[in-house]
Design an enzyme around this catalytic site. Structure first.
Site, mmCIF file in Angstrom:
data_model
loop_
_atom_site.group_PDB
_atom_site.id
_atom_site.type_symbol
_atom_site.label_atom_id
_atom_site.label_comp_id
_atom_site.label_asym_id
_atom_site.label_seq_id
_atom_site.Cartn_x
_atom_site.Cartn_y
_atom_site.Cartn_z
ATOM 1 N N CYS A 1 0.855 -1.174 0.000
ATOM 2 C CA CYS A 1 0.000 0.000 0.000
ATOM 3 C C CYS A 1 0.895 1.228 0.000
ATOM 4 C CB CYS A 1 -0.873 0.016 1.245
ATOM 5 S SG CYS A 1 -1.792 -1.510 1.480
ATOM 6 N N ARG B 1 1.538 1.128 -6.027
ATOM 7 C CA ARG B 1 1.632 0.217 -4.884
ATOM 8 C C ARG B 1 0.326 -0.526 -4.616
ATOM 9 N NH1 ARG B 1 5.339 0.681 -0.731
ATOM 10 N NH2 ARG B 1 7.215 1.639 -1.502
ATOM 11 N N TRP C 1 -3.631 -2.029 -1.371
ATOM 12 C CA TRP C 1 -3.642 -3.338 -2.016
ATOM 13 C C TRP C 1 -4.116 -4.292 -0.934
ATOM 14 C CZ3 TRP C 1 -1.114 -8.126 -1.426
ATOM 15 C CH2 TRP C 1 -1.251 -8.998 -2.501
ATOM 16 N N ASN D 1 0.784 0.263 5.892
ATOM 17 C CA ASN D 1 1.270 -0.603 4.829
ATOM 18 C C ASN D 1 1.959 -1.777 5.497
ATOM 19 O OD1 ASN D 1 2.458 -1.802 2.589
ATOM 20 N ND2 ASN D 1 4.173 -0.350 2.563
ATOM 21 N N GLY D 2 1.550 -3.009 5.144
ATOM 22 C CA GLY D 2 2.160 -4.192 5.752
ATOM 23 C C GLY D 2 1.079 -5.127 6.254
ATOM 24 N N GLU E 1 8.642 -16.139 -18.641
ATOM 25 C CA GLU E 1 8.381 -14.701 -18.574
ATOM 26 C C GLU E 1 7.238 -14.327 -19.533
ATOM 27 O OE1 GLU E 1 8.737 -12.234 -16.881
ATOM 28 O OE2 GLU E 1 8.770 -10.438 -18.110
ATOM 29 N N LYS F 1 3.791 -12.569 -18.370
ATOM 30 C CA LYS F 1 3.311 -11.289 -18.932
ATOM 31 C C LYS F 1 1.883 -11.446 -19.432
ATOM 32 C CE LYS F 1 5.561 -8.963 -17.745
ATOM 33 N NZ LYS F 1 6.863 -8.984 -17.126
ATOM 34 N N GLU G 1 -0.728 -11.901 -16.539
ATOM 35 C CA GLU G 1 -0.992 -10.795 -15.622
ATOM 36 C C GLU G 1 -1.715 -9.631 -16.278
ATOM 37 O OE1 GLU G 1 3.605 -9.160 -15.500
ATOM 38 O OE2 GLU G 1 2.337 -8.859 -13.754
ATOM 39 N N HIS H 1 6.615 -35.052 -21.290
ATOM 40 C CA HIS H 1 6.453 -35.712 -19.992
ATOM 41 C C HIS H 1 5.120 -35.345 -19.326
ATOM 42 C CE1 HIS H 1 10.480 -37.246 -20.323
ATOM 43 N NE2 HIS H 1 10.913 -36.023 -20.606
ATOM 44 N N LYS I 1 2.507 -2.919 -7.958
ATOM 45 C CA LYS I 1 3.868 -2.877 -8.502
ATOM 46 C C LYS I 1 4.909 -3.284 -7.465
ATOM 47 C CE LYS I 1 6.805 -1.588 -11.735
ATOM 48 N NZ LYS I 1 6.935 -2.621 -12.773
HETATM 49 C C1 F6R Z 1 5.697 -9.118 -13.412
HETATM 50 C C2 F6R Z 1 6.126 -8.319 -12.294
HETATM 51 C C3 F6R Z 1 6.359 -8.999 -10.990
HETATM 52 C C4 F6R Z 1 7.653 -8.470 -10.341
HETATM 53 C C5 F6R Z 1 7.818 -9.073 -8.936
HETATM 54 C C6 F6R Z 1 9.128 -8.660 -8.306
HETATM 55 O O1 F6R Z 1 5.552 -8.343 -14.560
HETATM 56 O O2 F6R Z 1 6.289 -7.128 -12.398
HETATM 57 O O3 F6R Z 1 6.408 -10.378 -11.143
HETATM 58 O O4 F6R Z 1 8.725 -8.815 -11.163
HETATM 59 O O5 F6R Z 1 6.758 -8.655 -8.129
HETATM 60 O O6 F6R Z 1 9.196 -7.280 -8.122
HETATM 61 P P1 F6R Z 1 10.577 -6.570 -7.859
HETATM 62 O O7 F6R Z 1 11.397 -6.759 -9.095
HETATM 63 O O8 F6R Z 1 10.245 -5.140 -7.606
HETATM 64 O O9 F6R Z 1 11.200 -7.248 -6.676
#
Ligand code: F6R
Length: 607
Positions: A2, A27, A74, A98-99, A479, A483, A486, A502, A602
């Site tokens: 948050c 956040r 969040w 936050n937490g 990856e 992408k 999400e 497998h 994020k």
């Molecule tokens: C995916 C994404 C997340 C971050 C993950 C780690 O697109 O953005 O999977 O990679 O939450 O975040 P950081 O890199 O800030 O530790």
């Protein structure tokens, strides 16, 4: 997770608090709220959903007051409703958090047994009541908070407003970041320097266990033993302007397009082009004694680490353990002398990764941190800070941070190899030359944007998508799947191409697009064999390769994406672009919220 802002101001604060929240929306964006102290009472405005809803509420019902706190949420405990939105308040105090307060259940039971009524389903509200009880018993704000803090288990950054003291706020930090900002006749609290960017550049970072009383005159900071302490005031480089989308429709697209520039910017700190040498920002950091590497990260950053494992083993012949941070600490990892832990994180605040860093440090490991936010907690706690220079990444889906992480990790692997006597000067020159080609190759990859957009509809209609790759293309497959999931909400999985037979091959039919990442090179034929096993069972393949690869194997594919032909070292950077663009265009075709996908945030500062 948050975001928090607090202002003890000289003029009304509601607009400025809202502006601070805009900078923190990355956040979390499940709900938002503001509280101020006005004429001997606490006033609150809250709204569920994105910040725009709170702005509408404030427009209809403005909030006076020159001391206030604000929050963007969040959700962890309790759904994203207005009732669960922060600030949580009693008649005496209002509080943002936050937490996670892990022991909130016994605290809640204790409070209800004393006859208090809690209105929300959150873990946070208990803190408001605990502080309120002390204040109602006649305690001053600082004394009340000091008494309550030891009772809280878990992680928190708190900002607390008091009805009877409109001239101060109390903040506290344990496990979640909190900064103090110093203005002219005003003082601020914020989750990070970005939140306060429009208010001040003069920032002090609170340390673990610190708590603080801020007034218009300044801040009194105390450590976890309640001793008064000074924390240095630094000048933050974050400017007041909100980062803009430029001409792009979304931050994510802008950030994908920034990759040639930011990768070049990042490489500048790690390559000496004239001498054709790799280097580190701290040149005298001794890597020669490193006997084992442990890489820990989450999400996209973890996949960057997975690519790097291949490089560390190939170049430096040093064994590498790789773990997702949320698992690392809880599996009793063996960490011997001479170990280097590398944490990788865009934000530098991810709670799981930070916990892993601290655990490894306590076990005597040296810590290197590949982070994009140079003022973050991980950056400050590492022995070797390895910054990525990607600039602020606003889109929730990580793109440019990933390719910059890869650039740093490739250079680090080469540095380690040289320190271990495993790199000839000729090999070093060759690595430098290939890495230096990455920005132009990324530009070349971006040129296929339109053709990727044109094929996005064939993926947008799918319910499930598979991504396949071998070697360093395997993490890229993971990856790509991440992408797509999400931002488009399509179920997607990444597999090592050879692993299909497998089990997962049972999923193949003509409704499941299979995206195969296979640059031509030593593993190409093997991957193509696996691709043909998919095609033989009616699977529809989209092949991402270079011209040679597409010529050799593209014939029976649903579609092909042709990348520039590049050296295998930089292929993971270059092939990141088509998987990012494909996910982006599929999401746009589906009409999802690309920059703020549902349920995500994020910066993930809870475990
Ligand atoms: C995916 C994404 C997340 C971050 C993950 C780690 O697109 O953005 O999977 O990679 O939450 O975040 P950081 O890199 O800030 O530790």
């Amino acid at each position: 997770m948050c975001g928090i802002v607090g202002i003890v101001g000289a003029t009304p604060v509601a607009d400025r608090l809202l502006d601070g929240l805009k900078r923190l929306e990355y956040r979390g964006y499940d709900s938002a709220g503001i509280a101020t102290a006005v004429d001997g009472r606490i006033e609150r405005r809250r709204a569920s959903g994105k910040l725009i809803h709170l702005a509408e509420v404030l427009q209809g019902d403005p909030l006076p007051g020159s001391t206030g706190i604000a929050h963007t949420r969040w959700a962890t405990h309790g759904g994203p409703t207005t009732n669960n939105a922060h600030p949580h308040a009693t008649g005496e105090v209002a509080l943002v958090h936050n937490g996670i307060i892990e022991n909130f259940k016994p605290l809640r039971d204790e409070l209800t047994a004393r006859g208090r009524t809690l209105e929300s389903e959150t873990d946070t509200e208990v803190v408001a009541h605990l502080v309120s009880e002390k204040v109602e018993a006649g305690m001053a704000p600082a004394d009340a908070v000091r008494e309550v803090l030891p009772r809280l288990h878990g992680a928190f950054a708190l900002a607390i407003l008091f009805r009877q003291h409109p001239d101060l706020l109390v903040g506290a930090r344990l496990g979640s970041p909190l900064v103090v900002g110093y203005g002219d006749g005003e003082t601020y609290l914020g989750s990070d320097a970005l939140a306060l960017a429009a208010l001040t550049q003069r920032i002090a970072y609170l340390e673990e266990g610190d708590w603080v009383v801020i007034t218009r005159e300044g801040a009194q900071i105390f450590d976890r033993e309640n001793n008064p302490v000074e924390r240095p005031v630094t000048i933050s480089g974050v400017t007041g302007e909100l980062v803009s989308k430029g001409n792009h429709r979304h931050y994510m697209l802008k950030e994908i397009y920034e990759q040639p520039i930011v990768v070049a910017q990042t490489l500048r700190s790690y390559l000496q082009r004239m001498e054709e040498r790799v280097t580190l920002p701290i040149p005298d950091f001794d890597l020669s004694a490193i006997r084992r590497v442990t890489i820990v990260a989450c999400g996209t950053s973890f996949y960057a680490g997975m690519v790097a494992k291949y490089w560390f083993e190939q170049f430096a012949r040093v064994p590498v353990d790789l773990d997702v941070a949320s698992e690392f600490r809880y599996r009793a990892p063996v960490m011997e002398e001479g170990g280097l832990m590398i944490v990788i994180s865009q934000s530098g605040e991810t709670a799981d990764t930070l916990a892993a860093l601290r655990h490894a440090k306590s076990e005597g490991q040296k810590i290197a941190a590949v982070v994009n936010v140079p003022t973050s907690t991980m950056a400050r706690e590492a022995d070797l800070l390895l910054p990525t220079h990607a600039g602020p990444e606003i889109g929730v889906a990580s793109t440019k941070a990933f390719t910059c992480q890869l650039a740093v990790l490739a250079a680090l692997a080469a540095n380690l190899a040289r320190a271990k006597g495993r790199l000839t000067p000729a090999d070093e020159k060759s690595i430098v030359r290939h890495l230096a080609e990455a920005p132009a190759a990324l530009n070349g990859a971006l040129a296929y944007d339109e053709s990727i957009e044109a094929m996005a509809h064939s993926v947008a209609a799918a319910r499930d998508v598979l991504y396949l790759g071998r070697g360093t293309d395997y993490p890229l497959a993971l990856e790509g799947a991440l992408k797509l999931k999400e931002i488009s909400y399509i179920h997607a999985e990444g597999y090592a191409a050879g692993e299909m037979k497998h089990g997962p091959i049972a999923l193949i039919d003509d409704a499941v697009p299979v995206i195969v990442i296979a640059p031509s090179g030593p593993l190409f034929d093997k991957t193509v064999s696996n691709m043909q096993e998919v095609q033989a069972r009616g699977g529809r393949v989209i092949l991402i390769s270079d011209y040679d690869g597409v010529q050799a194997a593209g014939e029976n594919c649903l579609a092909t994406i042709t990348m520039p032909k590049v050296h295998p070292l930089i292929a993971p950077l270059v092939y990141a672009v088509p998987v990012q663009l494909l996910a982006y265009h599929v999401a746009v075709a589906k009409g999802t919220d690309v920059d703020q996908p549902r349920n995500l945030a994020k910066s993930v500062t809870v475990e």
